[in-house]
Design a protein around this motif. Structure first.
Motif, PDB file in Angstrom:
ATOM      1  N   VAL A 199      14.842  13.044  21.710  1.00 37.79           N
ATOM      2  CA  VAL A 199      16.045  12.508  22.500  1.00 37.79           C
ATOM      3  C   VAL A 199      17.399  12.553  23.237  1.00 37.79           C
ATOM      4  O   VAL A 199      17.188  12.166  24.057  1.00 37.79           O
ATOM      5  N   ARG A 200      17.019  14.287  22.948  1.00 37.40           N
ATOM      6  CA  ARG A 200      18.442  15.181  23.157  1.00 37.40           C
ATOM      7  C   ARG A 200      17.779  15.665  24.992  1.00 37.40           C
ATOM      8  O   ARG A 200      17.733  15.157  26.304  1.00 37.40           O
ATOM      9  N   ASP A 201      16.020  15.824  25.190  1.00 36.67           N
ATOM     10  CA  ASP A 201      15.905  16.457  25.922  1.00 36.67           C
ATOM     11  C   ASP A 201      15.547  14.986  26.660  1.00 36.67           C
ATOM     12  O   ASP A 201      15.212  15.083  27.938  1.00 36.67           O
ATOM     13  N   LEU A 202      15.210  13.714  27.053  1.00 33.09           N
ATOM     14  CA  LEU A 202      14.551  13.257  27.494  1.00 33.09           C
ATOM     15  C   LEU A 202      15.874  12.278  27.332  1.00 33.09           C
ATOM     16  O   LEU A 202      16.120  10.533  28.486  1.00 33.09           O
ATOM     17  N   ASP A 203      17.593  12.759  27.251  1.00 31.23           N
ATOM     18  CA  ASP A 203      18.418  11.940  27.533  1.00 31.23           C
ATOM     19  C   ASP A 203      18.815  10.521  27.141  1.00 31.23           C
ATOM     20  O   ASP A 203      19.127   9.167  27.663  1.00 31.23           O
ATOM     21  N   PHE A 204      17.865   9.727  26.074  1.00 33.08           N
ATOM     22  CA  PHE A 204      17.406   8.711  25.480  1.00 33.08           C
ATOM     23  C   PHE A 204      19.017   8.471  25.081  1.00 33.08           C
ATOM     24  O   PHE A 204      19.663   9.357  24.085  1.00 33.08           O
ATOM     25  N   ASP A 205      19.584   7.593  25.246  1.00 28.58           N
ATOM     26  CA  ASP A 205      20.893   7.046  24.292  1.00 28.58           C
ATOM     27  C   ASP A 205      20.892   6.733  23.290  1.00 28.58           C
ATOM     28  O   ASP A 205      21.145   4.821  23.059  1.00 28.58           O
ATOM     29  N   ILE A 206      20.044   6.752  22.200  1.00 26.31           N
ATOM     30  CA  ILE A 206      19.944   6.806  21.396  1.00 26.31           C
ATOM     31  C   ILE A 206      20.647   7.270  20.038  1.00 26.31           C
ATOM     32  O   ILE A 206      20.432   8.706  20.438  1.00 26.31           O
ATOM     33  N   LYS A 207      21.367   6.809  18.616  1.00 25.24           N
ATOM     34  CA  LYS A 207      21.945   8.309  18.016  1.00 25.24           C
ATOM     35  C   LYS A 207      21.152   8.016  16.916  1.00 25.24           C
ATOM     36  O   LYS A 207      20.254   6.816  16.001  1.00 25.24           O
ATOM     37  N   ILE A 208      20.721   8.606  16.240  1.00 25.02           N
ATOM     38  CA  ILE A 208      19.453   9.370  15.332  1.00 25.02           C
ATOM     39  C   ILE A 208      19.512   9.643  14.145  1.00 25.02           C
ATOM     40  O   ILE A 208      20.760  10.346  14.109  1.00 25.02           O
ATOM     41  N   ILE A 209      19.146   9.102  13.248  1.00 29.64           N
ATOM     42  CA  ILE A 209      20.172   8.859  11.500  1.00 29.64           C
ATOM     43  C   ILE A 209      19.067   8.935  10.818  1.00 29.64           C
ATOM     44  O   ILE A 209      18.155   8.662  11.294  1.00 29.64           O
ATOM     45  N   GLY A 210      18.799  10.806   9.896  1.00 29.36           N
ATOM     46  CA  GLY A 210      17.911  11.188   8.879  1.00 29.36           C
ATOM     47  C   GLY A 210      18.201  11.181   7.735  1.00 29.36           C
ATOM     48  O   GLY A 210      19.801  11.145   7.242  1.00 29.36           O
ATOM     49  N   CYS A 211      17.481   9.905   6.994  1.00 32.99           N
ATOM     50  CA  CYS A 211      17.785   9.453   5.722  1.00 32.99           C
ATOM     51  C   CYS A 211      17.224  10.195   4.266  1.00 32.99           C
ATOM     52  O   CYS A 211      16.131  10.762   4.959  1.00 32.99           O
ATOM     53  N   GLU A 212      17.866  10.668   3.466  1.00 30.54           N
ATOM     54  CA  GLU A 212      17.580  11.498   2.252  1.00 30.54           C
ATOM     55  C   GLU A 212      15.929  10.866   1.633  1.00 30.54           C
ATOM     56  O   GLU A 212      16.341   9.096   2.369  1.00 30.54           O
ATOM     57  N   LEU A 213      15.505  11.889   1.303  1.00 28.14           N
ATOM     58  CA  LEU A 213      14.329  11.479   0.749  1.00 28.14           C
ATOM     59  C   LEU A 213      14.520  10.555  -0.787  1.00 28.14           C
ATOM     60  O   LEU A 213      14.910  11.155  -1.779  1.00 28.14           O
ATOM     61  N   ILE A 214      13.404   9.396  -0.920  1.00 28.43           N
ATOM     62  CA  ILE A 214      14.115   8.549  -2.244  1.00 28.43           C
ATOM     63  C   ILE A 214      12.255   8.917  -2.752  1.00 28.43           C
ATOM     64  O   ILE A 214      11.372   9.201  -2.218  1.00 28.43           O
ATOM     65  N   ARG A 215      12.175   8.991  -4.399  1.00 30.06           N
ATOM     66  CA  ARG A 215      11.450   9.565  -4.894  1.00 30.06           C
ATOM     67  C   ARG A 215      10.487   8.447  -6.467  1.00 30.06           C
ATOM     68  O   ARG A 215      11.933   7.858  -6.397  1.00 30.06           O
ATOM     69  N   GLU A 216      10.071   8.170  -7.189  1.00 34.04           N
ATOM     70  CA  GLU A 216       9.472   7.820  -7.489  1.00 34.04           C
ATOM     71  C   GLU A 216      10.242   8.175  -9.311  1.00 34.04           C
ATOM     72  O   GLU A 216      10.622   9.334  -9.356  1.00 34.04           O
ATOM     73  N   GLU A 217      10.432   7.804 -10.396  1.00 36.35           N
ATOM     74  CA  GLU A 217      10.858   8.090 -11.412  1.00 36.35           C
ATOM     75  C   GLU A 217      10.457   9.831 -11.768  1.00 36.35           C
ATOM     76  O   GLU A 217      10.933  10.294 -12.326  1.00 36.35           O
ATOM     77  N   ASP A 218       8.745  10.035 -11.580  1.00 39.70           N
ATOM     78  CA  ASP A 218       7.945  10.789 -12.025  1.00 39.70           C
ATOM     79  C   ASP A 218       8.569  12.153 -11.438  1.00 39.70           C
ATOM     80  O   ASP A 218       7.727  13.088 -11.418  1.00 39.70           O
ATOM     81  N   GLY A 219       9.179  11.922 -10.170  1.00 41.37           N
ATOM     82  CA  GLY A 219       9.897  12.610  -9.002  1.00 41.37           C
ATOM     83  C   GLY A 219       8.579  12.557  -7.872  1.00 41.37           C
ATOM     84  O   GLY A 219       8.863  13.499  -6.529  1.00 41.37           O
ATOM     85  N   LEU A 220       7.712  11.720  -7.434  1.00 42.78           N
ATOM     86  CA  LEU A 220       6.533  11.757  -6.625  1.00 42.78           C
ATOM     87  C   LEU A 220       8.021  11.306  -5.470  1.00 42.78           C
ATOM     88  O   LEU A 220       8.712  10.489  -5.572  1.00 42.78           O
ATOM     89  N   ALA A 221       7.473  12.033  -4.307  1.00 40.32           N
ATOM     90  CA  ALA A 221       7.812  11.240  -3.077  1.00 40.32           C
ATOM     91  C   ALA A 221       7.515  10.155  -2.817  1.00 40.32           C
ATOM     92  O   ALA A 221       5.902   9.857  -2.738  1.00 40.32           O
ATOM     93  N   MET A 222       8.580   9.192  -2.660  1.00 43.22           N
ATOM     94  CA  MET A 222       7.038   7.265  -2.105  1.00 43.22           C
ATOM     95  C   MET A 222       7.043   7.800  -0.784  1.00 43.22           C
ATOM     96  O   MET A 222       7.519   8.319   0.145  1.00 43.22           O
ATOM     97  N   SER A 223       5.465   7.622  -1.099  1.00 49.30           N
ATOM     98  CA  SER A 223       4.980   7.314   0.294  1.00 49.30           C
ATOM     99  C   SER A 223       3.967   5.662   0.084  1.00 49.30           C
ATOM    100  O   SER A 223       2.923   6.267  -0.814  1.00 49.30           O
TER     101      SER A 223
END
Ligand SMILES: Nc1ncnc2c1ncn2[C@@H]1O[C@H](COP(=O)(O)OP(=O)(O)OP(=O)(O)O)[C@@H](O)[C@H]1O
Ligand SMILES: CC(C)(CO)[C@@H](O)C(=O)[O-]
Ligand code: BAL
Length: 247
Positions: A199-223
């Motif tokens: 986005v930076r290199d190609l000058d897209f006028d778009i804000k990129i947001i990174g969201c925290e990882l959400i896990r299952e109760e046993d700790g496994l990353a949801m996927s």
């Protein structure tokens, strides 16, 4: 909630929203949605007036030996999961790698229309469609986006071609949906960083947001691919995964 299969319809809707002064947040996914995706949707709602979620298993980010054919697909279930979140539009393109069927190309137009209807009715593609999707991107598409250094290490080593497919399809989505903001999960950390760089290199006028990882109760990353794991494999993976997350 609007459902678009055609990219021109999607674009028209987005432009109408813009004309009405609405800010658009975009959440790209490959479907088979879980709470990790829904967390991104919630974040998107905080960032803009309207939210678009894409559901598209992108053939170009899968190597021929990977799971494009068997990747979990459940359009009907995904729409049901999105409904309570008041998502404004879902973009579920039939194919992003074939040129639009011209007016004379009636066979392709008909096939496209019937496949779209089938996708909604059954929430899945048939094998013939999947084979044709793969052939189309290899035969009919020759323009690719590459983030030359960031695509190389980590996942890029084990999945050569993966980030080229991701960067290209994300670029396509950005041109079609024309969002103001786009939300990605840090679960796919390298992907998120690569999109920020693109986005930076190609000058897209778009804000990129990174969201925290959400896990299952046993700790496994949801996927979405967790459904591939047997209960024995899950037991092996989860504690390691949790320890890694805490490291
Ligand atoms: N557990 C999670 N926490 C936060 N974001 C997530 C999580 N899982 C997926 N995402 C994000 O959702 C977006 C769409 O991801 P995708 O549809 O590939 O799902 P996935 O669960 O990552 O699937 P896969 O099993 O193929 O890795 C990406 O930006 C991804 O990082
Ligand atoms: C960003 C993405 C939707 C592109 O196909 C995919 O890589 C994903 O779901 O993380
Ligand atoms: N979220 C990652 C998409 C993929 O593995 O293809």
């Amino acid at each position: 909630m609007e459902l678009f299969h055609d990219k021109e319809d999607m674009r028209k809707w987005s432009r109408a929203m813009k004309r009405a002064g609405k800010k658009i947040a975009f959440v790209p996914t490959m479907g088979s949605l879980h709470a990790g995706h829904l967390h991104l949707v919630e974040r998107a709602k905080l960032e803009a007036d309207v939210v678009v979620v894409s559901i598209y298993v992108n053939p170009s980010q899968f190597a021929p030996n990977e799971d494009f054919g068997s990747y979990p697909r459940d359009l009907r279930g995904d729409l049901d999961k999105l409904q309570p979140f008041c998502v404004d539009a879902v973009f579920n393109p039939y194919d992003l790698y074939v040129r639009d069927a011209g007016q004379n190309d009636s066979e392709l137009s008909e096939r496209k229309a019937s496949s779209q209807q089938k996708a909604v009715n059954e929430g899945a593609d048939d094998t013939r469609d999947l084979t044709s999707k793969r052939q189309r991107y290899t035969h009919e598409h020759e323009t690719w986006i590459r983030v030359e250094k960031l695509e190389l290490p980590l996942c890029g080593k084990s999945r050569p071609g993966f980030f080229r497919g991701v960067a290209t399809v994300v670029t396509k989505f950005f041109h079609i949906v024309e969002p103001d903001v786009a939300i990605f999960g840090k679960k796919d950390y390298q992907q998120w960083r690569l999109v920020c760089r693109m986005v930076r290199d190609l000058d897209f006028d778009i804000k990129i947001i990174g969201c925290e990882l959400i896990r299952e109760e046993d700790g496994l990353a949801m996927s979405s691919r967790n459904t591939y794991l047997s209960s024995a494999e899950r037991l092996q993976v989860a504690p390691t995964d949790l320890a890694f997350g805490k490291a």
